[in-house]
Design a protein around this motif. Structure first.
Motif, PDB file in Angstrom:
ATOM      1  N   LEU A 167       0.820  -1.221   0.000  1.00 40.23           N
ATOM      2  CA  LEU A 167       0.000   0.000   0.000  1.00 40.23           C
ATOM      3  C   LEU A 167       0.848   1.264   0.000  1.00 40.23           C
ATOM      4  O   LEU A 167       0.425   2.296   0.507  1.00 40.23           O
ATOM      5  CB  LEU A 167      -0.917   0.014   1.225  1.00 40.23           C
ATOM      6  CG  LEU A 167      -1.980  -1.063   1.273  1.00 40.23           C
ATOM      7  CD1 LEU A 167      -2.685  -1.044   2.617  1.00 40.23           C
ATOM      8  CD2 LEU A 167      -2.979  -0.889   0.155  1.00 40.23           C
ATOM      9  N   ASN A 208      -1.148   3.964  -6.806  1.00 38.22           N
ATOM     10  CA  ASN A 208      -1.847   2.936  -7.575  1.00 38.22           C
ATOM     11  C   ASN A 208      -2.306   1.803  -6.658  1.00 38.22           C
ATOM     12  O   ASN A 208      -3.428   1.306  -6.783  1.00 38.22           O
ATOM     13  CB  ASN A 208      -0.945   2.384  -8.691  1.00 38.22           C
ATOM     14  CG  ASN A 208      -1.689   1.412  -9.572  1.00 38.22           C
ATOM     15  OD1 ASN A 208      -2.812   1.680  -9.983  1.00 38.22           O
ATOM     16  ND2 ASN A 208      -1.077   0.282  -9.850  1.00 38.22           N
ATOM     17  N   GLU A 209      -1.449   1.399  -5.724  1.00 42.68           N
ATOM     18  CA  GLU A 209      -1.836   0.329  -4.800  1.00 42.68           C
ATOM     19  C   GLU A 209      -2.980   0.782  -3.895  1.00 42.68           C
ATOM     20  O   GLU A 209      -3.884  -0.002  -3.601  1.00 42.68           O
ATOM     21  CB  GLU A 209      -0.620  -0.095  -3.971  1.00 42.68           C
ATOM     22  CG  GLU A 209       0.426  -0.818  -4.790  1.00 42.68           C
ATOM     23  CD  GLU A 209       1.777  -0.917  -4.115  1.00 42.68           C
ATOM     24  OE1 GLU A 209       2.605  -1.692  -4.615  1.00 42.68           O
ATOM     25  OE2 GLU A 209       2.026  -0.207  -3.119  1.00 42.68           O
ATOM     26  N   ALA A 219      -5.274   3.041  -4.694  1.00 46.45           N
ATOM     27  CA  ALA A 219      -6.469   3.091  -5.546  1.00 46.45           C
ATOM     28  C   ALA A 219      -7.035   1.692  -5.749  1.00 46.45           C
ATOM     29  O   ALA A 219      -8.255   1.491  -5.685  1.00 46.45           O
ATOM     30  CB  ALA A 219      -6.134   3.734  -6.888  1.00 46.45           C
ATOM     31  N   THR A 220      -6.171   0.726  -5.975  1.00 45.85           N
ATOM     32  CA  THR A 220      -6.626  -0.651  -6.147  1.00 45.85           C
ATOM     33  C   THR A 220      -7.286  -1.155  -4.870  1.00 45.85           C
ATOM     34  O   THR A 220      -8.337  -1.795  -4.918  1.00 45.85           O
ATOM     35  CB  THR A 220      -5.439  -1.556  -6.546  1.00 45.85           C
ATOM     36  OG1 THR A 220      -4.888  -1.059  -7.773  1.00 45.85           O
ATOM     37  CG2 THR A 220      -5.867  -2.987  -6.738  1.00 45.85           C
ATOM     38  N   ALA A 221      -6.669  -0.861  -3.733  1.00 42.76           N
ATOM     39  CA  ALA A 221      -7.230  -1.307  -2.453  1.00 42.76           C
ATOM     40  C   ALA A 221      -8.593  -0.668  -2.186  1.00 42.76           C
ATOM     41  O   ALA A 221      -9.445  -1.274  -1.539  1.00 42.76           O
ATOM     42  CB  ALA A 221      -6.271  -0.973  -1.314  1.00 42.76           C
ATOM     43  N   ALA A 252     -10.732  -0.097  -4.444  1.00 43.78           N
ATOM     44  CA  ALA A 252     -11.565  -0.552  -5.567  1.00 43.78           C
ATOM     45  C   ALA A 252     -11.722   0.530  -6.632  1.00 43.78           C
ATOM     46  O   ALA A 252     -12.725   0.577  -7.323  1.00 43.78           O
ATOM     47  CB  ALA A 252     -12.927  -1.041  -5.070  1.00 43.78           C
ATOM     48  N   ASN A 253     -10.753   1.407  -6.750  1.00 34.45           N
ATOM     49  CA  ASN A 253     -10.780   2.492  -7.742  1.00 34.45           C
ATOM     50  C   ASN A 253     -12.093   3.278  -7.687  1.00 34.45           C
ATOM     51  O   ASN A 253     -12.608   3.731  -8.704  1.00 34.45           O
ATOM     52  CB  ASN A 253     -10.529   1.954  -9.153  1.00 34.45           C
ATOM     53  CG  ASN A 253      -9.099   1.501  -9.334  1.00 34.45           C
ATOM     54  OD1 ASN A 253      -8.183   2.196  -8.927  1.00 34.45           O
ATOM     55  ND2 ASN A 253      -8.910   0.336  -9.913  1.00 34.45           N
ATOM     56  N   ASP A 254     -12.641   3.394  -6.470  1.00 33.36           N
ATOM     57  CA  ASP A 254     -13.918   4.087  -6.284  1.00 33.36           C
ATOM     58  C   ASP A 254     -13.655   5.544  -5.899  1.00 33.36           C
ATOM     59  O   ASP A 254     -13.194   5.814  -4.796  1.00 33.36           O
ATOM     60  CB  ASP A 254     -14.714   3.390  -5.175  1.00 33.36           C
ATOM     61  CG  ASP A 254     -16.089   3.998  -4.955  1.00 33.36           C
ATOM     62  OD1 ASP A 254     -16.401   5.031  -5.584  1.00 33.36           O
ATOM     63  OD2 ASP A 254     -16.851   3.445  -4.150  1.00 33.36           O
TER      64      ASP A 254
END
Length: 168
Positions: free
Chosen positions: A91, A95-96, A98-100, A102-104
């Motif tokens: 984390l 980018n990590e 955002a992925t964690a 859920a790019n919400d």
């Protein structure tokens, strides 16, 4: 081909290259330096002037000096380390994260809504019939109708069996 024609070709090629270099550098007299006799002296003068602008001890508020590339790199690395701090490796980049999440882009609202739909144990809540039914189903709990059916099947459940035994 004679030696003379070869030497003539060589001198013409050298002349063309010198003209090309001169065109790229321009006349030294056009430089804003005091040293205008040769390229090396001029470059050294410029280097000394630029070198005087580099001061790793200058305060961050000084606007007429700059830090060396090494100091700038050190400061950037320190800022990155402070930003990442003790984040786990999975984390420690945007980018990590955002992925964690859920790019919400509305992560906070999405989660606040989801948390608001949870059954609370510390305060009363109002749920629709559909929400109540789903909550009972999730925890395998009986509905009021199910309890009424069970009560009717069992009969009167507030019978005092001990009194019946002594009276009987």
């Amino acid at each position: 081909m004679t030696l003379q024609s070869r030497l003539t070709g060589l001198t013409q090629a050298i002349g063309i290259n010198i003209k090309a270099l001169y065109g790229k550098f321009g006349p030294l007299t056009a430089l804003n330096t005091t040293a205008k006799t040769d390229v090396v002296t001029t470059v050294n003068e410029v280097f000394n002037k630029v070198g005087a602008l580099i001061d790793d001890l200058a305060a961050p508020t000084v606007t007429n000096k700059t830090y060396s590339a090494q100091k700038i790199t050190t400061l950037v690395e320190a800022a990155k380390a402070a930003l990442v701090d003790t984040a786990p490796a999975a984390l420690n980049t945007l980018n990590e994260l955002a992925t964690a999440l859920a790019n919400d882009p509305n992560f906070a609202t999405t989660n606040a809504t989801a948390l608001g739909n949870r059954v609370r144990i510390d305060a009363a809540q109002v749920f629709t019939a559909l929400q109540q039914s789903q909550a009972r189903s999730n925890i395998n709990a009986a509905s009021a109708t199910d309890l009424d059916t069970l009560n009717n099947a069992l009969g009167v459940i507030d019978t005092d069996f001990c009194r019946n035994l002594y009276d009987g």
